[in-house]
Write an enzyme that holds these catalytic residues in place. Sequence first.
Site, short mmCIF file in Angstrom:
data_model
loop_
_atom_site.label_atom_id
_atom_site.label_comp_id
_atom_site.label_asym_id
_atom_site.label_seq_id
_atom_site.Cartn_x
_atom_site.Cartn_y
_atom_site.Cartn_z
N PHE A 79 26.67 -2.93 -28.48
CA PHE A 79 27.92 -3.29 -29.12
C PHE A 79 27.72 -3.34 -30.62
CE2 PHE A 79 30.84 -4.58 -25.71
CZ PHE A 79 29.98 -4.38 -24.64
N ALA A 80 28.63 -2.70 -31.35
CA ALA A 80 28.56 -2.74 -32.82
C ALA A 80 29.99 -2.94 -33.32
CB ALA A 80 27.97 -1.45 -33.35
N GLY A 82 32.78 -4.82 -35.95
CA GLY A 82 32.88 -5.40 -37.30
C GLY A 82 31.71 -4.94 -38.15
N ASP A 169 20.94 -5.83 -27.86
CA ASP A 169 21.56 -6.24 -29.13
C ASP A 169 21.40 -5.13 -30.16
OD1 ASP A 169 22.36 -8.79 -28.39
OD2 ASP A 169 21.40 -9.76 -30.11
N TYR A 194 10.92 -19.51 -27.52
CA TYR A 194 10.73 -20.58 -26.52
C TYR A 194 9.65 -20.30 -25.48
CZ TYR A 194 15.02 -22.09 -28.65
OH TYR A 194 15.95 -22.48 -29.58
N GLU A 261 24.56 -15.95 -23.19
CA GLU A 261 23.12 -16.17 -23.01
C GLU A 261 22.88 -17.41 -22.12
OE1 GLU A 261 19.82 -15.55 -26.20
OE2 GLU A 261 20.34 -17.68 -26.28
C1 LIG Z 1 17.71 -12.61 -29.58
C2 LIG Z 1 18.81 -12.95 -28.65
O1 LIG Z 1 18.57 -13.12 -27.48
N1 LIG Z 1 20.05 -13.02 -29.20
C3 LIG Z 1 21.19 -13.64 -28.54
C4 LIG Z 1 21.68 -14.81 -29.36
O2 LIG Z 1 22.02 -14.69 -30.72
P1 LIG Z 1 22.09 -13.57 -31.87
O3 LIG Z 1 22.03 -14.26 -33.17
O4 LIG Z 1 21.09 -12.50 -31.66
O5 LIG Z 1 23.58 -12.96 -31.66
P2 LIG Z 1 24.19 -11.72 -32.47
O6 LIG Z 1 24.89 -12.21 -33.67
O7 LIG Z 1 23.15 -10.68 -32.67
O8 LIG Z 1 25.26 -11.20 -31.41
C5 LIG Z 1 24.86 -10.50 -30.25
C6 LIG Z 1 25.37 -9.06 -30.27
O9 LIG Z 1 26.79 -9.03 -30.22
C7 LIG Z 1 27.30 -7.95 -30.99
N2 LIG Z 1 28.12 -8.44 -32.12
C8 LIG Z 1 28.11 -9.76 -32.49
C9 LIG Z 1 28.92 -10.22 -33.53
C10 LIG Z 1 29.73 -9.30 -34.24
O10 LIG Z 1 30.46 -9.63 -35.19
N3 LIG Z 1 29.68 -7.98 -33.87
C11 LIG Z 1 28.89 -7.52 -32.84
O11 LIG Z 1 28.88 -6.32 -32.54
C12 LIG Z 1 26.06 -7.16 -31.46
O12 LIG Z 1 25.72 -6.20 -30.49
C13 LIG Z 1 25.00 -8.24 -31.51
O13 LIG Z 1 23.70 -7.68 -31.47
O14 LIG Z 1 22.80 -15.42 -28.72
C14 LIG Z 1 23.92 -14.55 -28.54
C15 LIG Z 1 25.00 -15.34 -27.84
O15 LIG Z 1 25.36 -16.43 -28.60
C16 LIG Z 1 23.53 -13.34 -27.71
O16 LIG Z 1 23.21 -13.72 -26.38
C17 LIG Z 1 22.33 -12.65 -28.35
O17 LIG Z 1 21.93 -11.57 -27.55
MN LIG Z 2 21.14 -10.38 -32.09
#
Ligand SMILES: CC(=O)N[C@H]1[C@@H](OP(=O)(O)OP(=O)(O)OC[C@H]2O[C@@H](n3ccc(=O)[nH]c3=O)[C@H](O)[C@@H]2O)O[C@H](CO)[C@H](O)[C@@H]1O
Ligand SMILES: [Mn+2]
Length: 321
Positions: A79-80, A82, A169, A194, A261
């Site tokens: 997913f990509a 925004g 991700d 963790y 998650e």
């Molecule tokens: C390392 C890991 O396990 N990361 C998890 C964690 O935080 P993360 O901080 O890794 O979440 P994140 O901001 O990367 O979002 C997860 C994914 O959603 C998509 N995305 C998100 C926001 C946006 O504006 N646009 C978009 O495309 C994108 O593919 C991104 O990689 O928790 C999230 C749920 O809260 C997800 O379960 C992530 O997989």
């Molecule tokens: Mn991520």
Amino acid sequence: MSIDQFSMNVKENIRDKGKRDLLVPKGLLYKQPLVLVGRTDVATVTPWLAPIVWEGTFEPTLIDAIYKQQNLTIATTVFAVGKYVRFLKDFLETAEKHYFLGFRVHYYIFTDQPEAIPAVTLAPNRTLTPIKIPGSNRWQEITLRRMERLQEIIQSHLIFEADYIFSLDVDSKFHGPWGAESLGQLVGALHPGYFKANRQRFPYERRPQSQAYIPAGEGDYYYGGAVIGGYLEDVYRLAKTCKEQLDIDASKSIEAAWQEESHLNKYFLYNKPTKVLSPEYLWQNVHSKPEEVKIIRFTQVIKNNAAVRPNPIKSQIAKGY
Ligand SMILES: CC(=O)N[C@H]1[C@@H](OP(=O)(O)OP(=O)(O)OC[C@H]2O[C@@H](n3ccc(=O)[nH]c3=O)[C@H](O)[C@@H]2O)O[C@H](CO)[C@H](O)[C@@H]1O
Ligand SMILES: [Mn+2]
């Protein structure tokens, strides 16, 4: 399509292709597997006897030779939405260097801006399909909606097109080989923050009102939401269940601590993964590399959440590390 019809289609798909036997090409030479020698610094198997995949626990030449004969397609959903489109270039370029090299890979990019998908040269046998979806003004909504989209695309397309699926991700890069050793019926990855922690410290959802609730004293590991894989049928069931649980939570106006998650962790507690990827497969460079991690294969890039998320909230910017 009913679930029964869906299961039948999946079974037909598998039977037709005559896959899943671990056939080895005659005459293939590889190092003798030794019964008394192996990794002793890490657990290489869970208490339910699923392998935990670490460098040194498998022979890439052998595993790749076995799975290459199966003529597989690995669907990879990303997913990509925004500002996260900015991560696609590195993701795809590094995947083309390290991810299932020599295998048929089909990337499915869910995005609100198909025109922003960078033109990355893909190796023969690898394709990319953009799928347009709406944007959102909440990042939590984007991450948790992945379960619904995953369920839909598996049911409508992927069971006819692929043998395995990984959902990854996009804010990630590959740095080392990721191949057939990661394939299994249902695959999760240990979250790098963790894997040494006591289960009391895992950021599971702790409110009983949520469907993702895990009581104190329960839980095996903390799995990252960034990597989910397996057979299409199994990932379909996972996505469908998590989506249903997310909907129940939403109807009660409750959102689990770490969105999908948290629900994934609940699912894996009672539906154990058959293969667990070590943190080599889900690293974050904010952690210094411990002795046990011999190779880093896939990392989450360090991102400025305030700059990429539509609704950055301070308390959610860093997870307990
Ligand atoms: C390392 C890991 O396990 N990361 C998890 C964690 O935080 P993360 O901080 O890794 O979440 P994140 O901001 O990367 O979002 C997860 C994914 O959603 C998509 N995305 C998100 C926001 C946006 O504006 N646009 C978009 O495309 C994108 O593919 C991104 O990689 O928790 C999230 C749920 O809260 C997800 O379960 C992530 O997989
Ligand atoms: Mn991520």
